[in-house]
Motif scaffolding. Structure first.
Motif, PDB file in Angstrom:
ATOM      1  N   CYS A  49      37.151  32.974  62.918  1.00  0.00           N
ATOM      2  CA  CYS A  49      37.702  32.403  64.153  1.00  0.00           C
ATOM      3  C   CYS A  49      36.741  31.409  64.789  1.00  0.00           C
ATOM      4  O   CYS A  49      37.156  30.344  65.241  1.00  0.00           O
ATOM      5  CB  CYS A  49      38.050  33.504  65.151  1.00  0.00           C
ATOM      6  N   LYS A  53      37.699  27.610  65.339  1.00  0.00           N
ATOM      7  CA  LYS A  53      37.666  27.003  66.671  1.00  0.00           C
ATOM      8  C   LYS A  53      36.852  25.717  66.644  1.00  0.00           C
ATOM      9  O   LYS A  53      37.242  24.700  67.230  1.00  0.00           O
ATOM     10  CB  LYS A  53      37.047  27.967  67.695  1.00  0.00           C
ATOM     11  N   ARG A  57      38.133  21.895  67.503  1.00  0.00           N
ATOM     12  CA  ARG A  57      37.488  21.096  68.562  1.00  0.00           C
ATOM     13  C   ARG A  57      36.885  19.806  68.014  1.00  0.00           C
ATOM     14  O   ARG A  57      36.902  18.782  68.685  1.00  0.00           O
ATOM     15  CB  ARG A  57      36.412  21.924  69.265  1.00  0.00           C
ATOM     16  N   ASP A  64      42.371  23.537  71.319  1.00  0.00           N
ATOM     17  CA  ASP A  64      41.724  24.823  71.093  1.00  0.00           C
ATOM     18  C   ASP A  64      42.583  25.672  70.164  1.00  0.00           C
ATOM     19  O   ASP A  64      43.799  25.505  70.106  1.00  0.00           O
ATOM     20  CB  ASP A  64      41.513  25.555  72.425  1.00  0.00           C
ATOM     21  N   LEU A  65      41.933  26.577  69.453  1.00  0.00           N
ATOM     22  CA  LEU A  65      42.633  27.470  68.530  1.00  0.00           C
ATOM     23  C   LEU A  65      43.382  28.543  69.315  1.00  0.00           C
ATOM     24  O   LEU A  65      42.802  29.215  70.162  1.00  0.00           O
ATOM     25  CB  LEU A  65      41.602  28.129  67.598  1.00  0.00           C
TER      26      LEU A  65
END
Length: 95
Positions: A49, A53, A57, A64-65
């Motif tokens: 993650c 992310k 970005r 954003d994730l």
């Protein structure tokens, strides 16, 4: 109690192998997996993650994730990261 009910509801869905809720630093808060599997999944999914992310970005600084879906031959892992928590649901792939 709401968290427990939600966990039970997700876990009862067809093909769900496990559900993990972790904090922002990757520590398990709740899990339906055994301790060893929980630790392994937390470590790796948290890293995944973070990397994801960063990719999002880098591609677009205003983005954003919000959801990550990973499919392997055996499992599908759905991850919903939040600011403070991360929810991961692991499902078995049925042939």
């Amino acid at each position: 109690a709401d968290v427990e009910e939600t966990l039970k509801r997700i876990q009862s869905q067809k093909n769900v192998a496990g559900v993990i809720i972790m904090d922002s630093s990757g520590r398990a808060i709740r899990s339906t997996l055994d301790d060893e599997a929980t630790q392994q999944h937390c470590l790796l999914l948290h890293q995944l993650c973070d990397k994801s992310k960063n990719v999002v970005r880098e591609l677009d600084g205003s983005n954003d994730l919000t959801f990550l879906r990973l499919r392997t031959r055996k499992h599908e892992i759905m991850i919903a990261p939040d600011r403070d928590f991360l929810l991961a649901v692991i499902q078995n792939i049925t042939p």
